[in-house]
Write a protein that holds these residues in place. Structure first.
Motif, short mmCIF file in Angstrom:
data_model
loop_
_atom_site.label_atom_id
_atom_site.label_comp_id
_atom_site.label_asym_id
_atom_site.label_seq_id
_atom_site.Cartn_x
_atom_site.Cartn_y
_atom_site.Cartn_z
N ASP A 1 -3.32 5.71 11.91
CA ASP A 1 -4.27 6.82 11.84
C ASP A 1 -5.47 6.47 10.97
O ASP A 1 -6.60 6.84 11.27
CB ASP A 1 -3.59 8.08 11.32
CG ASP A 1 -2.53 8.62 12.28
OD1 ASP A 1 -2.58 8.26 13.49
OD2 ASP A 1 -1.67 9.40 11.83
N THR A 2 -5.23 5.74 9.90
CA THR A 2 -6.32 5.37 8.98
C THR A 2 -7.32 4.44 9.65
O THR A 2 -8.53 4.63 9.51
CB THR A 2 -5.75 4.68 7.72
OG1 THR A 2 -4.83 5.58 7.09
CG2 THR A 2 -6.86 4.31 6.76
N ILE A 3 -6.83 3.45 10.39
CA ILE A 3 -7.77 2.49 11.00
C ILE A 3 -8.15 2.88 12.43
O ILE A 3 -8.82 2.12 13.13
CB ILE A 3 -7.23 1.04 10.95
CG1 ILE A 3 -5.99 0.88 11.80
CG2 ILE A 3 -7.01 0.60 9.52
CD1 ILE A 3 -5.57 -0.58 11.99
N ASN A 4 -7.73 4.06 12.85
CA ASN A 4 -8.12 4.61 14.16
C ASN A 4 -7.69 3.76 15.34
O ASN A 4 -8.49 3.42 16.21
CB ASN A 4 -9.63 4.87 14.22
CG ASN A 4 -10.09 5.84 13.16
OD1 ASN A 4 -9.41 6.83 12.90
ND2 ASN A 4 -11.22 5.56 12.55
N GLU B 1 0.82 -1.21 0.00
CA GLU B 1 0.00 0.00 0.00
C GLU B 1 0.86 1.26 0.00
O GLU B 1 0.34 2.36 -0.18
CB GLU B 1 -0.92 0.01 1.23
CG GLU B 1 -2.03 -1.02 1.19
CD GLU B 1 -3.11 -0.69 0.17
OE1 GLU B 1 -3.58 0.47 0.14
OE2 GLU B 1 -3.48 -1.60 -0.60
N LYS C 1 -12.90 -2.71 7.34
CA LYS C 1 -13.73 -1.56 6.96
C LYS C 1 -12.96 -0.58 6.08
O LYS C 1 -13.48 -0.10 5.08
CB LYS C 1 -14.21 -0.86 8.24
CG LYS C 1 -15.02 0.37 8.00
CD LYS C 1 -15.41 1.01 9.31
CE LYS C 1 -16.04 2.37 9.10
NZ LYS C 1 -16.25 3.08 10.36
N HIS C 2 -11.71 -0.29 6.45
CA HIS C 2 -10.94 0.72 5.73
C HIS C 2 -10.20 0.18 4.50
O HIS C 2 -9.81 0.95 3.63
CB HIS C 2 -9.94 1.39 6.68
CG HIS C 2 -10.61 2.26 7.69
ND1 HIS C 2 -10.99 1.80 8.94
CD2 HIS C 2 -11.01 3.55 7.62
CE1 HIS C 2 -11.57 2.80 9.59
NE2 HIS C 2 -11.60 3.86 8.82
N TYR C 3 -10.00 -1.13 4.44
CA TYR C 3 -9.34 -1.75 3.29
C TYR C 3 -10.19 -2.93 2.80
O TYR C 3 -9.85 -4.09 3.02
CB TYR C 3 -7.93 -2.23 3.67
CG TYR C 3 -7.01 -1.10 4.08
CD1 TYR C 3 -6.39 -0.31 3.11
CD2 TYR C 3 -6.79 -0.81 5.42
CE1 TYR C 3 -5.56 0.74 3.48
CE2 TYR C 3 -5.96 0.24 5.79
CZ TYR C 3 -5.35 1.01 4.83
OH TYR C 3 -4.54 2.05 5.20
N SER D 1 -11.63 -3.03 11.90
CA SER D 1 -11.31 -1.72 11.38
C SER D 1 -10.51 -1.83 10.08
O SER D 1 -10.72 -1.06 9.13
CB SER D 1 -10.54 -0.91 12.42
OG SER D 1 -10.34 0.40 11.96
N MET D 2 -9.62 -2.80 10.01
CA MET D 2 -8.87 -3.03 8.78
C MET D 2 -9.82 -3.45 7.65
O MET D 2 -9.69 -2.98 6.52
CB MET D 2 -7.81 -4.12 8.97
CG MET D 2 -6.54 -3.64 9.60
SD MET D 2 -5.23 -4.87 9.52
CE MET D 2 -4.87 -4.93 7.78
#
Length: 156
Positions: free
Chosen positions: A21-24, A12, A50-52, A47-48
């Motif tokens: 920061d991206t996955i909070n 990535e 959701k964001h990826y 969270s991973m």
């Protein structure tokens, strides 16, 4: 898993802090996971996901498959999500609808208020359906009905 997470970050082209920061999540959490001191928790994984969404979680967790999902994976996911479109209370078209049981309504005697503001029962009418009498020796002598305005009536 920590090596696969490092491979993903390299693919990535993002840093550990950008990823955190991206996955909070806390940057220290990512550092500990990458160092192998900790294993990722459920919140981290979801969270991973959701964001990826193109990341193959099976690959990340177990190393099976490829790093990224293929077009067929997305199509299978879309078909699965379409099958879940019905909410909890809807009835699938393949299941025949069961007729509802007839409702039984309890009859409560009408109440007439006196001038003092205390309701008094009118004459009680016999119920439509017979009451179950379990003990012939005992009979109801009084029923007390409490109202939300802190008044009550006694039906004898």
């Amino acid at each position: 898993m920590n090596t696969r997470l490092q491979q993903f970050l390299a693919a990535e082209n993002i840093t550990r802090s950008q990823f955190a920061d991206t996955i909070n999540v806390a940057r220290a959490s990512v550092s500990h996971i990458l160092a192998g001191r900790n294993k990722p928790g459920w919140d981290f994984i979801t969270s991973m996901m959701k964001h990826y969404p193109n990341l193959n979680i099976e690959w990340l967790l177990s190393g099976t498959g490829k790093m990224y999902k293929t077009a067929s994976d997305f199509q299978a996911k879309d078909e699965f999500e379409e099958s879940l479109q019905d909410d909890l209370f809807s009835i699938p078209s393949s299941v025949p609808e069961k007729p509802a049981a007839p409702r039984r309504e309890n009859k409560i005697p009408d109440v007439v208020e006196e001038s003092a503001g205390i309701p008094q029962p009118q004459e009680a009418k016999a119920p439509v359906s017979p009451l179950q009498i379990i003990d012939n020796q005992r009979k109801i002598s009084k029923i007390v009905v409490f109202y939300d305005d802190n008044t009550f009536i006694e039906i004898k």
